[in-house]
Scaffold this motif. Structure first.
Motif, PDB file in Angstrom:
ATOM      1  N   SER A   1       0.844  -1.187   0.000  1.00  0.00           N
ATOM      2  CA  SER A   1       0.000   0.000   0.000  1.00  0.00           C
ATOM      3  C   SER A   1       0.883   1.243   0.000  1.00  0.00           C
ATOM      4  N   ILE A   2       0.422   2.306  -0.681  1.00  0.00           N
ATOM      5  CA  ILE A   2       1.203   3.540  -0.734  1.00  0.00           C
ATOM      6  C   ILE A   2       0.275   4.751  -0.695  1.00  0.00           C
ATOM      7  N   THR A   3       0.702   5.770   0.037  1.00  0.00           N
ATOM      8  CA  THR A   3       0.034   7.068   0.048  1.00  0.00           C
ATOM      9  C   THR A   3       1.092   8.096  -0.307  1.00  0.00           C
ATOM     10  N   ILE A   4       0.818   8.901  -1.352  1.00  0.00           N
ATOM     11  CA  ILE A   4       1.828   9.846  -1.845  1.00  0.00           C
ATOM     12  C   ILE A   4       1.370  11.282  -1.601  1.00  0.00           C
ATOM     13  N   TYR A   5       2.176  12.028  -0.838  1.00  0.00           N
ATOM     14  CA  TYR A   5       1.970  13.462  -0.615  1.00  0.00           C
ATOM     15  C   TYR A   5       2.975  14.278  -1.415  1.00  0.00           C
ATOM     16  N   GLY A   6       4.149  13.701  -1.707  1.00  0.00           N
ATOM     17  CA  GLY A   6       5.248  14.423  -2.347  1.00  0.00           C
ATOM     18  C   GLY A   6       5.454  14.019  -3.792  1.00  0.00           C
ATOM     19  N   LYS A   7       6.746  13.962  -4.222  1.00  0.00           N
ATOM     20  CA  LYS A   7       7.089  13.675  -5.620  1.00  0.00           C
ATOM     21  C   LYS A   7       7.669  12.276  -5.768  1.00  0.00           C
ATOM     22  N   VAL A   8       7.144  11.540  -6.764  1.00  0.00           N
ATOM     23  CA  VAL A   8       7.672  10.215  -7.084  1.00  0.00           C
ATOM     24  C   VAL A   8       7.883  10.140  -8.584  1.00  0.00           C
ATOM     25  N   GLN A   9       9.083   9.723  -8.984  1.00  0.00           N
ATOM     26  CA  GLN A   9       9.388   9.497 -10.389  1.00  0.00           C
ATOM     27  C   GLN A   9       9.868   8.053 -10.510  1.00  0.00           C
ATOM     28  N   GLY A  10       9.044   7.224 -11.157  1.00  0.00           N
ATOM     29  CA  GLY A  10       9.360   5.811 -11.307  1.00  0.00           C
ATOM     30  C   GLY A  10       8.085   4.993 -11.300  1.00  0.00           C
ATOM     31  N   ASN A  11       8.198   3.741 -11.686  1.00  0.00           N
ATOM     32  CA  ASN A  11       7.030   2.872 -11.746  1.00  0.00           C
ATOM     33  C   ASN A  11       6.650   2.388 -10.349  1.00  0.00           C
ATOM     34  N   VAL A  12       5.333   2.305 -10.112  1.00  0.00           N
ATOM     35  CA  VAL A  12       4.814   1.904  -8.809  1.00  0.00           C
ATOM     36  C   VAL A  12       3.918   0.691  -9.003  1.00  0.00           C
ATOM     37  N   THR A  13       4.195  -0.384  -8.269  1.00  0.00           N
ATOM     38  CA  THR A  13       3.362  -1.579  -8.280  1.00  0.00           C
ATOM     39  C   THR A  13       2.891  -1.828  -6.854  1.00  0.00           C
ATOM     40  N   VAL A  14       1.557  -1.837  -6.684  1.00  0.00           N
ATOM     41  CA  VAL A  14       0.965  -1.944  -5.357  1.00  0.00           C
ATOM     42  C   VAL A  14      -0.036  -3.094  -5.364  1.00  0.00           C
ATOM     43  N   SER A  15       0.067  -4.012  -4.397  1.00  0.00           N
ATOM     44  CA  SER A  15      -0.823  -5.157  -4.374  1.00  0.00           C
ATOM     45  C   SER A  15      -2.214  -4.801  -3.850  1.00  0.00           C
ATOM     46  N   GLU A  16      -2.323  -3.723  -3.078  1.00  0.00           N
ATOM     47  CA  GLU A  16      -3.626  -3.354  -2.544  1.00  0.00           C
ATOM     48  C   GLU A  16      -4.052  -1.950  -2.957  1.00  0.00           C
ATOM     49  N   ARG A  17      -3.636  -0.928  -2.220  1.00  0.00           N
ATOM     50  CA  ARG A  17      -4.194   0.408  -2.380  1.00  0.00           C
ATOM     51  C   ARG A  17      -3.132   1.470  -2.664  1.00  0.00           C
ATOM     52  N   CYS A  18      -3.452   2.371  -3.610  1.00  0.00           N
ATOM     53  CA  CYS A  18      -2.596   3.516  -3.915  1.00  0.00           C
ATOM     54  C   CYS A  18      -3.433   4.774  -3.779  1.00  0.00           C
ATOM     55  N   GLU A  19      -2.936   5.732  -3.009  1.00  0.00           N
ATOM     56  CA  GLU A  19      -3.653   6.992  -2.811  1.00  0.00           C
ATOM     57  C   GLU A  19      -2.746   8.158  -3.184  1.00  0.00           C
ATOM     58  N   LEU A  20      -3.207   8.968  -4.148  1.00  0.00           N
ATOM     59  CA  LEU A  20      -2.465  10.146  -4.585  1.00  0.00           C
ATOM     60  C   LEU A  20      -3.127  11.374  -3.973  1.00  0.00           C
ATOM     61  N   LYS A  21      -2.420  12.054  -3.090  1.00  0.00           N
ATOM     62  CA  LYS A  21      -2.967  13.217  -2.384  1.00  0.00           C
ATOM     63  C   LYS A  21      -2.902  14.470  -3.257  1.00  0.00           C
ATOM     64  N   SER A  22      -3.621  15.509  -2.838  1.00  0.00           N
ATOM     65  CA  SER A  22      -3.894  16.672  -3.690  1.00  0.00           C
ATOM     66  C   SER A  22      -2.670  17.400  -4.235  1.00  0.00           C
ATOM     67  N   LYS A  23      -1.563  17.451  -3.525  1.00  0.00           N
ATOM     68  CA  LYS A  23      -0.401  18.211  -4.007  1.00  0.00           C
ATOM     69  C   LYS A  23       0.737  17.311  -4.492  1.00  0.00           C
ATOM     70  N   CYS A  24       0.461  16.028  -4.671  1.00  0.00           N
ATOM     71  CA  CYS A  24       1.533  15.105  -5.050  1.00  0.00           C
ATOM     72  C   CYS A  24       1.777  15.102  -6.557  1.00  0.00           C
ATOM     73  N   THR A  25       2.928  14.542  -6.948  1.00  0.00           N
ATOM     74  CA  THR A  25       3.263  14.342  -8.349  1.00  0.00           C
ATOM     75  C   THR A  25       3.787  12.921  -8.505  1.00  0.00           C
ATOM     76  N   LEU A  26       3.150  12.158  -9.386  1.00  0.00           N
ATOM     77  CA  LEU A  26       3.621  10.815  -9.719  1.00  0.00           C
ATOM     78  C   LEU A  26       3.885  10.767 -11.206  1.00  0.00           C
ATOM     79  N   GLN A  27       5.141  10.493 -11.563  1.00  0.00           N
ATOM     80  CA  GLN A  27       5.531  10.396 -12.962  1.00  0.00           C
ATOM     81  C   GLN A  27       6.065   8.990 -13.185  1.00  0.00           C
ATOM     82  N   GLY A  28       5.228   8.133 -13.778  1.00  0.00           N
ATOM     83  CA  GLY A  28       5.593   6.746 -14.009  1.00  0.00           C
ATOM     84  C   GLY A  28       4.344   5.901 -14.118  1.00  0.00           C
TER      85      GLY A  28
END
Length: 162
Positions: free
Chosen positions: A85-112
């Motif tokens: 499980s992952i919760t993202i508030y900040g910056k992530v650059q790369g591929n994300v594999t999650v077996s259950e839950r992924c939460e992208l918060k309002s000010k986050c950046t996910l590139q991948g």
């Protein structure tokens, strides 16, 4: 004198986050005492953990776990992430594999690219990449009927030609 130095360092750590949201402040308060890589930490390599980890610093490499990962507002992660499980508030650059839950918060950046069983994206989040959201059972169930339909439709087509 040593206690004065400790007191001096503690407020400096608390002042580092830039205008944190109330939700983030609440989250940080709830997670005090748990495994934390603070905003002044930089790591190059592989991180493995078992339960819960909050990363608020810089990471470059890989993150692997069967646990719960939280990416803080100050975090800058350039890594392949595989976790439960992952919760993202900040910056992530790369591929994300999650077996259950992924939460992208309002000010986050996910590139991948993202693979997860469940995905929650708040308004204001930035996501650049492909997403695949499905549980293993729904993918298998969708695949079998398509094969059966192809076989059934093929038989009448040949019969009509003969």
């Amino acid at each position: 004198m040593s206690s004065g130095g400790e007191d001096f360092n503690r407020p400096a750590y608390g002042d580092q986050p830039k205008a944190p949201t109330n939700e983030y402040k609440k989250f940080m308060a709830e997670h005090s005492g748990k495994d934390v890589l603070s905003s002044d930490v930089e790591i190059k390599g592989t991180i493995k953990f078992q339960k819960e980890l909050l990363i608020d610093g810089k990471v470059e490499g890989e993150i692997n776990s069967d646990g719960v990962l939280t990416v803080g507002e100050n975090a800058d992660i350039r890594a392949e992430i595989k976790t439960k499980s992952i919760t993202i508030y900040g910056k992530v650059q790369g591929n994300v594999t999650v077996s259950e839950r992924c939460e992208l918060k309002s000010k986050c950046t996910l590139q991948g690219d993202l693979k997860a069983a469940r995905l929650i994206i708040e308004e204001g989040a930035t996501f650049i990449g492909k997403s695949e959201v499905s549980s293993g059972m729904s993918v298998k169930a969708a695949t079998k009927p398509e094969v059966v339909r192809h076989e059934e439709s093929a038989k009448p087509a040949f019969a009509a030609r003969a």
